[in-house]
Design an enzyme around this catalytic site. Structure first.
Site, PDB file in Angstrom:
ATOM      1  N   ASP A  34       0.820  -1.209   0.000  1.00 25.64           N
ATOM      2  CA  ASP A  34       0.000   0.000   0.000  1.00 25.64           C
ATOM      3  C   ASP A  34       0.858   1.265   0.000  1.00 25.64           C
ATOM      4  O   ASP A  34       1.983   1.261   0.501  1.00 25.64           O
ATOM      5  CB  ASP A  34      -0.927  -0.018   1.236  1.00 25.64           C
ATOM      6  CG  ASP A  34      -2.109   0.927   1.076  1.00 25.64           C
ATOM      7  OD1 ASP A  34      -2.356   1.405  -0.055  1.00 25.64           O
ATOM      8  OD2 ASP A  34      -2.783   1.199   2.087  1.00 25.64           O
ATOM      9  N   ARG A  38       0.268   7.641  -2.841  1.00 26.80           N
ATOM     10  CA  ARG A  38       0.814   8.734  -2.011  1.00 26.80           C
ATOM     11  C   ARG A  38       2.298   8.956  -2.292  1.00 26.80           C
ATOM     12  O   ARG A  38       2.783  10.076  -2.324  1.00 26.80           O
ATOM     13  CB  ARG A  38       0.592   8.425  -0.518  1.00 26.80           C
ATOM     14  CG  ARG A  38      -0.796   8.795  -0.033  1.00 26.80           C
ATOM     15  CD  ARG A  38      -1.112   8.154   1.275  1.00 26.80           C
ATOM     16  NE  ARG A  38      -1.419   6.742   1.112  1.00 26.80           N
ATOM     17  CZ  ARG A  38      -1.516   5.864   2.110  1.00 26.80           C
ATOM     18  NH1 ARG A  38      -1.302   6.265   3.354  1.00 26.80           N
ATOM     19  NH2 ARG A  38      -1.825   4.610   1.871  1.00 26.80           N
ATOM     20  N   GLU A  81     -12.536  -4.101  -4.231  1.00 21.12           N
ATOM     21  CA  GLU A  81     -12.986  -2.718  -4.024  1.00 21.12           C
ATOM     22  C   GLU A  81     -12.221  -1.725  -4.917  1.00 21.12           C
ATOM     23  O   GLU A  81     -12.658  -0.595  -5.116  1.00 21.12           O
ATOM     24  CB  GLU A  81     -12.795  -2.301  -2.561  1.00 21.12           C
ATOM     25  CG  GLU A  81     -13.802  -2.918  -1.598  1.00 21.12           C
ATOM     26  CD  GLU A  81     -13.617  -4.416  -1.389  1.00 21.12           C
ATOM     27  OE1 GLU A  81     -12.453  -4.864  -1.335  1.00 21.12           O
ATOM     28  OE2 GLU A  81     -14.620  -5.145  -1.300  1.00 21.12           O
ATOM     29  N   ASN A  82     -11.073  -2.154  -5.462  1.00 23.51           N
ATOM     30  CA  ASN A  82     -10.254  -1.236  -6.260  1.00 23.51           C
ATOM     31  C   ASN A  82     -10.884  -0.855  -7.610  1.00 23.51           C
ATOM     32  O   ASN A  82     -10.428   0.086  -8.267  1.00 23.51           O
ATOM     33  CB  ASN A  82      -8.840  -1.802  -6.484  1.00 23.51           C
ATOM     34  CG  ASN A  82      -7.960  -1.742  -5.246  1.00 23.51           C
ATOM     35  OD1 ASN A  82      -7.099  -2.598  -5.033  1.00 23.51           O
ATOM     36  ND2 ASN A  82      -8.159  -0.726  -4.401  1.00 23.51           N
ATOM     37  N   TRP A  83     -11.956  -1.555  -8.013  1.00 27.58           N
ATOM     38  CA  TRP A  83     -12.665  -1.155  -9.240  1.00 27.58           C
ATOM     39  C   TRP A  83     -13.281   0.226  -9.092  1.00 27.58           C
ATOM     40  O   TRP A  83     -13.677   0.853 -10.075  1.00 27.58           O
ATOM     41  CB  TRP A  83     -13.782  -2.158  -9.579  1.00 27.58           C
ATOM     42  CG  TRP A  83     -13.302  -3.537  -9.909  1.00 27.58           C
ATOM     43  CD1 TRP A  83     -13.385  -4.636  -9.100  1.00 27.58           C
ATOM     44  CD2 TRP A  83     -12.666  -3.987 -11.120  1.00 27.58           C
ATOM     45  NE1 TRP A  83     -12.835  -5.735  -9.734  1.00 27.58           N
ATOM     46  CE2 TRP A  83     -12.394  -5.367 -10.984  1.00 27.58           C
ATOM     47  CE3 TRP A  83     -12.291  -3.352 -12.318  1.00 27.58           C
ATOM     48  CZ2 TRP A  83     -11.776  -6.128 -11.976  1.00 27.58           C
ATOM     49  CZ3 TRP A  83     -11.687  -4.111 -13.312  1.00 27.58           C
ATOM     50  CH2 TRP A  83     -11.431  -5.480 -13.134  1.00 27.58           C
ATOM     51  N   ARG A  85     -11.818   2.856  -8.394  1.00 27.81           N
ATOM     52  CA  ARG A  85     -10.887   3.912  -8.818  1.00 27.81           C
ATOM     53  C   ARG A  85     -11.182   4.356 -10.252  1.00 27.81           C
ATOM     54  O   ARG A  85     -11.975   3.728 -10.951  1.00 27.81           O
ATOM     55  CB  ARG A  85      -9.460   3.377  -8.692  1.00 27.81           C
ATOM     56  CG  ARG A  85      -9.147   3.009  -7.251  1.00 27.81           C
ATOM     57  CD  ARG A  85      -7.721   2.598  -7.071  1.00 27.81           C
ATOM     58  NE  ARG A  85      -7.478   2.317  -5.644  1.00 27.81           N
ATOM     59  CZ  ARG A  85      -6.306   2.249  -5.097  1.00 27.81           C
ATOM     60  NH1 ARG A  85      -5.228   2.439  -5.818  1.00 27.81           N
ATOM     61  NH2 ARG A  85      -6.182   2.000  -3.802  1.00 27.81           N
ATOM     62  N   ARG A 196       1.753  -4.763   6.260  1.00 23.69           N
ATOM     63  CA  ARG A 196       1.073  -3.709   5.501  1.00 23.69           C
ATOM     64  C   ARG A 196       1.914  -2.447   5.573  1.00 23.69           C
ATOM     65  O   ARG A 196       2.258  -1.970   6.661  1.00 23.69           O
ATOM     66  CB  ARG A 196      -0.332  -3.425   6.028  1.00 23.69           C
ATOM     67  CG  ARG A 196      -1.014  -2.354   5.146  1.00 23.69           C
ATOM     68  CD  ARG A 196      -2.467  -2.115   5.464  1.00 23.69           C
ATOM     69  NE  ARG A 196      -3.057  -1.245   4.435  1.00 23.69           N
ATOM     70  CZ  ARG A 196      -4.316  -1.237   4.067  1.00 23.69           C
ATOM     71  NH1 ARG A 196      -5.169  -2.050   4.655  1.00 23.69           N
ATOM     72  NH2 ARG A 196      -4.757  -0.409   3.138  1.00 23.69           N
ATOM     73  N   GLU A 215       0.435 -13.108  12.720  1.00 17.41           N
ATOM     74  CA  GLU A 215       1.071 -11.963  13.378  1.00 17.41           C
ATOM     75  C   GLU A 215       1.020 -10.799  12.384  1.00 17.41           C
ATOM     76  O   GLU A 215       0.951 -11.021  11.168  1.00 17.41           O
ATOM     77  CB  GLU A 215       2.533 -12.289  13.709  1.00 17.41           C
ATOM     78  CG  GLU A 215       2.705 -13.435  14.685  1.00 17.41           C
ATOM     79  CD  GLU A 215       2.160 -13.105  16.072  1.00 17.41           C
ATOM     80  OE1 GLU A 215       2.356 -11.966  16.520  1.00 17.41           O
ATOM     81  OE2 GLU A 215       1.534 -13.991  16.681  1.00 17.41           O
TER      82      GLU A 215
END
Ligand code: IPE
Ligand code: IPE
Ligand code: MG
Length: 250
Positions: A34, A38, A81-83, A85, A196, A215
Site C-alpha cells: 500500500d 501517495r 474494491e479497487n474497481w 478507482r 502492511r 502476526e
C-alpha cells in the site's frame, strides 16, 4: 469449479513450517503493498508512476524472503474494491499486471517459483486472465516457493464463493478443513505474518480466513520505499513473537 482450479486444488504446497525447518521464520508471509499513490503524489508524479515503480521491486524482495526460508508469499495486487478507482488507474493496473506477468515468466522458471492466483476470474480483462493461467500451468511443478497473487480479490468474496461451491456440491456436515479446501487459497498454509505498508491499520478485505492466527506488522513506509533491509527488521521482530494459538506461554 473449473477443471484448472480442480487440478490446482489437487496439489498441496508448502509445509506447516517454513522450508528451512526454522520456526522463527514465517512460512507464509502476506503483503499488503500500500501507498503507491501517495508515494507518487508526494513527488509530483501521477499515481500510476507509483504503481510502475512498485512492480519493479518485487523480484528482489521475493528473492530475499525465499532466501530467508519463507516458502509462500501472498501479494495483494488488486482488491474487489479497487474497481472504484478511475478507469484510467484501473486500466493502467490491469495492463501493468499483464505486462509484468508475461515479462516475469522466464524469471519465475529460473527462480523455480510457482505462481498461483487467488480472486475472481470473471471480471478481469481476458489478456490478464490468459497471462495468469499460462503462468499457473507453466510454473505448476516449481518447488522453491509459491508466489500467490491476489487479483480482483476480496476475502469476503472468496469466503462466499467457497460456501456456494460447497452448497453446489451438496456437502453436508461441513468442517473447517473441508471448507478451507473450497477457498481459492485452499492448498496454501495459513498466513504466519501479514505486512502492511503506508501506515494504515486495517485489513481492507485481504485474506480474512487465512489470517485467523497471523502476526501483524504495520509499517509507515510506502510500498515503493520497501527494501530487503526493512523486511529483515520485520522478520527479526517476528522471531521474538510468542505465538500461543490460544494455549499458554511456551
Ligand atoms: C496500493 O497503493 C496499490 C493498489 C491498491 C493497487 P495505493 O494505490 O492504494 O496507494 P495509496 O494508498 O493511494 O497511496
Ligand atoms: C488494499 O489497499 C488493496 C491493495 C493493497 C491492493 P487499498 O489502498 O485499496 O485499501 P484502502 O482503500 O486504503 O482500505
Ligand atoms: Mg492504498
Amino acid at each position: 469449479m473449473s477443471l484448472l482450479s480442480k487440478i490446482f486444488k489437487s496439489k498441496t504446497v508448502g509445509e506447516i513450517e517454513n522450508s528451512t525447518g526454522n520456526h522463527s521464520i514465517p512460512g507464509h508471509v502476506a503483503i499488503m503493498m500500500d501507498g503507491n499513490g501517495r508515494w507518487a503524489t508526494k513527488r509530483g508524479l501521477p499515481r500510476t508512476a507509483g504503481h510502475a515503480n512498485a512492480a519493479g521491486k518485487l523480484e528482489n524482495l521475493m528473492t530475499y524472503l525465499l532466501d530467508r526460508g519463507v516458502h509462500t508469499v501472498s501479494l495483494y495486487a488488486f482488491s474487489t474494491e479497487n474497481w472504484k478507482r478511475s478507469k484510467q488507474e484501473v486500466d493502467f493496473l490491469m495492463n501493468l499486471m499483464t505486462k509484468e506477468l508475461k515479462r516475469g515468466k522466464k524469471r519465475f522458471m529460473e527462480m523455480n517459483v510457482r505462481i498461483k492466483a487467488i480472486g475472481r476470474r470473471d471480471n478481469i480483462p481476458t489478456k490478464l486472465l490468459d497471462a495468469i493461467e499460462d503462468l499457473e500451468l507453466a510454473t505448476f511443478g516449481n518447488t522453491r516457493g509459491t508466489l500467490c497473487l491476489a487479483i480482483d480479490y476480496g476475502g469476503q468474496d472468496e469466503i462466499v464463493r467457497a460456501a456456494q461451491a460447497a452448497i453446489d456440491e451438496g456437502v453436508e456436515n461441513l468442517t473447517k478443513e473441508a471448507f478451507n479446501s473450497y477457498l481459492d487459497s485452499g492448498e496454501l498454509t495459513p498466513i504466519d505474518l501479514v505486512i502492511r505498508t503506508s501506515g494504515e491499520f486495517r485489513l481492507s478485505n485481504f485474506m480474512l480466513w487465512q489470517m485467523a492466527y497471523s502476526e501483524f506488522a504495520f509499517i509507515p513506509e510506502m510500498w515503493p520505499d520497501m527494501t530487503p533491509k526493512i523486511l529483515e527488521k520485520i522478520l527479526k521482530d517476528y522471531s521474538t513473537r510468542n505465538r500461543r494459538f490460544g494455549g499458554t506461554k511456551k
